[in-house]
Design a protein around this motif. Structure first.
Motif, short mmCIF file in Angstrom:
data_model
loop_
_atom_site.label_atom_id
_atom_site.label_comp_id
_atom_site.label_asym_id
_atom_site.label_seq_id
_atom_site.Cartn_x
_atom_site.Cartn_y
_atom_site.Cartn_z
N GLN A 39 -8.56 0.29 6.84
CA GLN A 39 -7.19 0.39 6.66
C GLN A 39 -6.55 -1.00 6.02
O GLN A 39 -7.34 -2.01 6.78
N THR A 94 0.70 -1.20 0.07
CA THR A 94 0.20 0.00 -0.23
C THR A 94 0.58 1.17 0.19
O THR A 94 1.93 1.28 0.21
N GLY A 136 -14.41 3.49 2.40
CA GLY A 136 -12.74 3.36 1.55
C GLY A 136 -12.69 4.66 1.50
O GLY A 136 -11.71 5.35 1.00
C1 WT7 Z 1 -7.82 5.42 4.01
C2 WT7 Z 1 -7.17 3.69 4.73
C3 WT7 Z 1 -10.23 0.25 4.14
C4 WT7 Z 1 -10.24 -0.31 2.86
C5 WT7 Z 1 -10.06 0.76 2.17
C6 WT7 Z 1 -9.43 1.63 1.53
C7 WT7 Z 1 -10.19 6.51 4.22
C8 WT7 Z 1 -11.60 4.33 4.88
C9 WT7 Z 1 -13.28 4.89 5.26
C10 WT7 Z 1 -14.67 5.77 5.81
C11 WT7 Z 1 -13.91 8.08 5.73
C12 WT7 Z 1 -12.39 5.79 5.29
C13 WT7 Z 1 -8.80 6.44 5.68
C14 WT7 Z 1 -8.05 5.53 5.53
N1 WT7 Z 1 -11.21 5.51 4.81
N2 WT7 Z 1 -12.41 4.00 5.23
N3 WT7 Z 1 -15.38 4.98 6.28
N4 WT7 Z 1 -14.97 6.61 6.36
N5 WT7 Z 1 -12.55 7.53 5.04
O1 WT7 Z 1 -8.08 1.18 2.01
O2 WT7 Z 1 -6.49 2.16 0.97
O3 WT7 Z 1 -5.69 1.18 3.37
O4 WT7 Z 1 -7.00 3.80 2.72
O5 WT7 Z 1 -9.25 5.37 3.86
O6 WT7 Z 1 -8.53 7.46 4.99
O7 WT7 Z 1 -6.74 5.44 6.43
P1 WT7 Z 1 -6.62 1.86 2.38
#
Ligand code: WT7
Length: 663
Positions: free
Chosen positions: A426, A275, A398
């Protein structure tokens, strides 16, 4: 049509706008997997033993001796000395329970009517055959196998075949570039690759093997590649070289083979997932067999309310963590039917998803805010044409979801009869950490909700002190959880630096996880996540490092310097804005702009493509020479700028502003 749509939206908003909270529907609560609010106290009082509830969802070859070992924090160990196999847990045990004829994977191809159904028995057979083939190719326990595959059944099959023989997988999103593949294979010393000839995108076959070969050419060590023939007659007529095998031949040669699942330690690596981070080098997040799998299963059951008899659909790509946890591992560990869709939501028509929900009687739909914003834009008539009454629960993940999109989803997809779980997590957390429990929690559109039972998430100021309700601060997690990453692959130092340095106090052995998100909290302890506070941007729910994009841009000849920031974007959430200084003798013209876009696509993939390239003579810098990214973000968003007088070069600001506006 357009007019009608707007009228409806206005009415909907008038009615729903006032409403800030929503209760889970009675009909849902009655059947919910978790419906006792006492669960929060129960977890808190029994922490860390509460996590046995997750571990108990799995079958263990040997019971663990200890739930949590904190002695080498933050290198936590979960379910110490427990032994298990993930493939056994996702397949064999369901067959042993007499459920072999039930459907594990409903695969829906992009071409309409191209579908495939895998029962648990079918999955067992193909996973065993491929596992036997992997063994014969020389794949040993702990050898990393890379997968560079789109959404075809061979992807989860290959993941489970790896899990069966104890070989960690590293899945690289198929939309990533050849360079990105090579970087990840090299970083993981991965000698095996599973890829395919090509796949369909909006009706057209796309050459994938070409890209894979280009990446392989950049990997110095020897590799063996397995190639799935996805396109058949419509393929590109690639000849395989000596290091490449045809997937179908390998599996056919092993017809009927059975491979005893390798007994893995709970802490053994199940997979690696790369990532983006703050630096240019992607991070290899390490997830384990016992902790990760129990956590994925537990959250699938508690939050997505999945039961074995459900048909559940997560529309993410398996190339991201969402697909790992919530298309493959969580749902299959629970023995449910997981639907997997190869295509895009608008092909051949904008109602494709609703047609699938109707045809398969989908019970839970888990998607992303960026998709919901697109559905909204296309119009309510697309879902309205279909019977969506099978849906019982909706989820999003996401990025933050704005209340308007939440309410649209609630009304037009859920028929005001499905709870919505807005799940924050995440790649590193392995599974969801913050969300309402659908059978318990009041929903507040725009706010993810309270931390899940057993999760100690807090909102703090820069000193790590809890902040008052209503104010913005930083999200931290003060206790470990089973699904957490264990380290960054072969880089323990970076693991500490990236996640633990900021808020921990090693002298008193206090370890606090910092996810690098900003957030607010309200009087009910509901958390609203505001977004990343590091140099990571979120484009359509995909995480991109600005440094990675910048280094791709400065690799284009004629570019002297580049700064990349995220600008607000109606559909994508954020879009890539690139500010570029050219080298002497080069023009910031259309030609160079195209080369920059191509450079980014080659280095990372089309998802990172800059929305805007702004050529400028200078970048706004502080006196110490640091680029003022905040300011560049405000310019991208055409927002009011704060004090710019401390800049070394304040004059540059209005010049850049004009260029952005003029574009
Ligand atoms: C980042 C992580 C988790 C799988 C998809 C992304 C943002 C994720 C939310 C939510 C607000 C969110 C954050 C986090 N994020 N879910 N429900 N509300 N922000 O995974 O690529 O590791 O990204 O996605 O900023 O840190 P990732």
């Amino acid at each position: 049509m357009e007019g009608d749509n707007e009228d409806e939206d206005v009415q909907l908003e008038a009615r729903l706008e006032e409403q800030d909270t929503f209760e889970p529907p009675e009909s849902f609560v009655e059947q919910a997997n978790v419906s006792d609010p006492g669960i929060y106290d129960e977890f808190e009082e029994n922490w860390p033993d509460c996590w046995e509830r997750a571990a108990n969802l799995l079958d263990w070859d040997e019971q663990y001796d200890q739930v949590l070992d904190e002695s080498d924090a933050p290198f936590y160990e979960w379910f110490v000395d427990g032994k298990l196999n993930a493939s056994y847990n996702c397949i064999d045990r369901h067959i042993e329970e007499g459920r072999g004829d039930e459907v594990a994977i409903e695969w829906v191809g992009e071409p309409v009517d191209e579908t495939w159904t895998y029962t648990y028995q079918d999955l067992y057979e193909e996973v065993n055959e491929l596992a036997a083939a992997f063994r014969e190719m020389g794949v040993g326990e702990d050898d990393v196998v890379t997968m560079y595959l789109p959404m075809i059944p061979e992807l989860p099959i290959a993941m489970l075949a790896c899990a069966r023989i104890g070989a960690p997988h590293s899945v690289v999103f198929a939309g990533f570039s050849a360079d990105a593949l090579a970087t990840r294979m090299k970083s993981a010393d991965s000698e095996y690759l599973v890829t395919c000839d090509g796949y369909y995108r909006r009706g057209d076959p796309l050459d994938h093997l070409d890209k894979a070969n280009e990446g392989l050419a950049d990997v110095d060590h020897d590799t063996t590649t397995v190639v799935v023939d996805r396109l058949g007659e419509e393929g590109f007529g690639h000849d395989l070289n000596d290091d490449q095998r045809e997937y179908a031949d390998l599996v056919a040669d092993q017809e009927g083979a059975e491979v005893e699942p390798v007994v893995r330690d709970a802490e053994d690596m199940l997979f690696l997932m790369y990532t983006s981070g703050t630096t240019g080098q992607p991070k290899g997040v390490k997830h384990t067999t016992g902790g990760y799998l129990s956590y994925a299963a537990w959250t699938t059951q508690a939050v997505l309310d999945v039961e074995p008899e459900d048909t559940y659909w997560c529309s993410a790509d398996i190339g991201w963590i969402t697909g790992h946890s919530y298309i493959v591992y969580g749902p299959l560990a629970l023995g449910t039917t997981s639907l997997m869709y190869e295509g895009t939501p608008d092909y051949p028509e904008k109602d494709r998803m609703w047609e699938i929900v109707e045809d398969y009687d989908v019970n839970q739909l888990y998607t992303a805010p960026t998709a919901i914003r697109a559905f909204m834009k296309w119009g309510k008539e697309y879902p309205a044409d279909h019977d969506l009454s099978s849906l019982r629960l909706l989820g999003t993940v996401g990025e933050p979801i704005n209340p308007r999109a939440w309410k649209w989803y609630y009304k037009h997809i859920g028929g005001e009869d499905c709870p919505i779980v807005d799940t924050w997590w995440q790649t590193e957390t392995g599974g969801m950490l913050i969300t309402t429990l659908p059978g318990i929690g009041t929903m507040k559109p725009g706010s993810a909700g309270p931390p899940l039972p057993g999760i100690d998430a807090r909102i703090v100021d820069t000193n790590g002190e809890r902040i008052q309700a209503g104010q913005a601060g930083y999200l931290t997690v003060d206790k470990p959880w089973p699904g957490m990453l264990r380290t960054l692959y072969k880089n323990d130092d970076r693991f500490i630096d990236e996640y633990w340095r900021e808020y921990s106090d090693p002298d008193s052995d206090k370890w606090v996880y910092f996810p690098e998100d900003g957030a607010k909290i309200d009087d009910d302890d509901y958390i609203t996540v505001l977004g990343r506070v590091d140099d990571v941007i979120n484009v359509s729910g995909h995480r991109l490092g600005t440094m990675e994009i910048e280094s791709a841009i400065v690799g284009v000849s004629g570019v002297a310097e580049a700064a990349v920031v995220g600008g607000d974007h109606e559909m994508k959430g954020e879009a890539v804005y690139a500010y570029v200084i050219t080298e002497d003798g080069y023009e910031g013209d259309e030609d160079l702009r195209e080369q920059i876009v191509a450079g980014v696509e080659d280095a990372i993939g089309p998802i990172a493509r800059p929305e805007q390239v702004v050529f400028t003579d200078e970048l706004p810098k502080t006196r110490s020479g640091k680029i003022m990214r905040r300011l560049l973000e405000d310019i991208a968003n055409e927002e009011e700028l704060g004090d710019t007088s401390t800049l070394r070069n304040p004059g540059v600001v209005s010049e850049i502003q004009q260029k952005v506006k003029g574009d």
